[in-house]
Design a protein around this motif. Structure first.
Motif, PDB file in Angstrom:
ATOM      1  N   CYS A  87       2.532  34.702  67.525  1.00  0.00           N
ATOM      2  CA  CYS A  87       1.867  35.316  68.313  1.00  0.00           C
ATOM      3  C   CYS A  87       0.886  37.166  68.295  1.00  0.00           C
ATOM      4  N   GLY A  88       1.882  37.448  67.673  1.00  0.00           N
ATOM      5  CA  GLY A  88       1.407  39.015  66.941  1.00  0.00           C
ATOM      6  C   GLY A  88       1.580  40.158  68.439  1.00  0.00           C
ATOM      7  N   HIS A  89       3.067  39.645  69.415  1.00  0.00           N
ATOM      8  CA  HIS A  89       2.708  39.563  70.754  1.00  0.00           C
ATOM      9  C   HIS A  89       4.486  40.102  70.783  1.00  0.00           C
ATOM     10  N   CYS A  90       5.125  39.706  70.455  1.00  0.00           N
ATOM     11  CA  CYS A  90       6.762  39.389  70.766  1.00  0.00           C
ATOM     12  C   CYS A  90       7.868  40.394  70.435  1.00  0.00           C
ATOM     13  N   CYS A  93       7.415  40.141  66.500  1.00  0.00           N
ATOM     14  CA  CYS A  93       6.085  40.371  65.177  1.00  0.00           C
ATOM     15  C   CYS A  93       5.312  41.910  65.753  1.00  0.00           C
ATOM     16  N   CYS A 101       8.252  35.215  64.123  1.00  0.00           N
ATOM     17  CA  CYS A 101       8.036  35.245  65.532  1.00  0.00           C
ATOM     18  C   CYS A 101       9.188  34.298  66.411  1.00  0.00           C
ATOM     19  N   ASN A 102       8.878  34.878  68.033  1.00  0.00           N
ATOM     20  CA  ASN A 102      10.021  34.059  69.076  1.00  0.00           C
ATOM     21  C   ASN A 102       8.727  33.030  69.136  1.00  0.00           C
TER      22      ASN A 102
END
Ligand SMILES: [Zn+2]
Ligand SMILES: [Zn+2]
Length: 336
Positions: A87-90, A93, A101-102
């Motif tokens: 996702c790039g933002h959890c 990440c 990643c979550n």
């Protein structure tokens, strides 16, 4: 385009479907080879929690870049693809651990994958193949990356000895990766005669654990100490029972297999030996790039691929991959 489409539990069909409509930031790859993974078997059986029909499975593949405009890569470049979708933002990440990643997704599970003539992939996930790496071997980079990730950054030191338990695709690739990484010796436990013979043909010593006192045996093979590294590439309770007997004091146990059921261990033995037990999941981009190199470092990696079938034989491929005693290790489809 032709594709193997998962249509529901225990149902696949080879069909003509529309080629992917390219999303912004994604590129088109014309697939050459694609391997069946345990995850694909899980999807096929209807057990995968995220996969929904209709789906083009496949996350282990190689092919040719069909799109222009990919930075640093010309159309026609031979490639493999890092199939993780993070996702790039959890928090994982943001902390540089996009591989856990979550909400980790994969090509071929959360969107269409490599079991079709064409697949669209994120531009940044395309990894070029060296000339010496065939398309067939390019489709083996993904499972080898699992083994590379299991070893990199965990304190493995050239000269350490190792025991690999289980001689399936991941066990064989782990043993080969250990040898490339400079293990002083690699012993394998495998009770299936075909798998044992295949590992022996790669130059490994393989023993059956039937009737074995694991602790005595492992001590006898290591000057009384046990193994520096014990790699669980089996994922079943009888193997969980032996891990702490096989490892040396302050040694490492790596759980590479995915356990389908909860397992137990005599934790007190782990305490007395002050063991490190680590789990490992997929790979980082760097592991993938390293794997794309080392599949060419030892010709024995090719022996892991026991079957390459035309796409029309999709059903046969899954039957081979699922049938115990079929002597199939890695089954691939060829779209060429
Ligand atoms: Zn896989
Ligand atoms: Zn994330």
């Amino acid at each position: 385009m032709r594709a193997i489409v998962y249509e529901g539990a225990n149902q696949i069909a080879v069909k003509d479907i529309p080629a992917p409509r390219l999303k912004e930031g994604w590129a088109l790859v014309k697939v050459s080879h694609a391997g069946i993974c345990g995850t694909d078997v899980n999807i096929y059986s209807g057990f995968h929690p995220r996969a929904t029909a209709p789906l083009v499975m496949g996350h282990e593949f190689s092919g040719t870049l069909e799109s222009d405009g990919v930075p640093g890569m010309a159309k026609g470049t031979r490639v493999t693809v890092y199939p993780l979708l993070s996702c790039g933002h959890c928090t994982p990440c943001r902390e540089g651990n996009g591989h856990v990643c979550n909400t980790l997704g994969l090509l071929g599970i959360d969107c269409d994958g490599g079991f079709g003539e064409y697949v669209q992939v994120p531009v940044e996930s395309i990894i070029p193949l060296e000339d010496r790496v065939s398309f067939k071997m390019g489709a083996l980079v993904e499972p080898v990356a699992v083994c590379v990730h299991a070893l990199r950054g965990r304190g493995f030191t050239p000269g350490d000895n190792a025991l690999v338990i289980g001689g399936g695709a991941i066990g064989l690739c782990t043993a080969l990766t250990l040898r490339v990484f400079g293990a002083s010796s690699v012993l394998m436990f495998e009770n299936d005669p075909f798998r044992a013979e295949l590992a022996r043909s790669m130059g490994f010593e393989v023993v059956s654990t039937v009737g074995m006192d694991v602790e005595d045996y492992c001590k006898s093979r290591t000057g009384g100490d046990g193994f520096d590294w014990v790699m669980d590439c089996a994922g079943v309770q009888p193997v969980a029972n032996m891990l702490l007997d096989a490892v040396k004091v302050r040694g490492h146990i790596l759980i590479i297999a995915s356990y389908p059921k909860p397992a137990s261990m005599p934790f007190i033995k782990g305490m007395f030996k002050e063991i490190t037990i680590e789990f490992t999941r997929v790979y980082r981009r760097k592991d993938f790039a390293v794997a794309a190199q080392i599949v060419a470092a030892d010709p024995n990696f090719e022996k892991v691929i026991t079957h390459v079938l035309p796409v029309e034989d999709a059903q046969k491929g899954f039957d081979l991959a699922m049938t115990k005693g079929s002597n199939a290790i890695k089954v691939m489809f060829s779209f060429d």
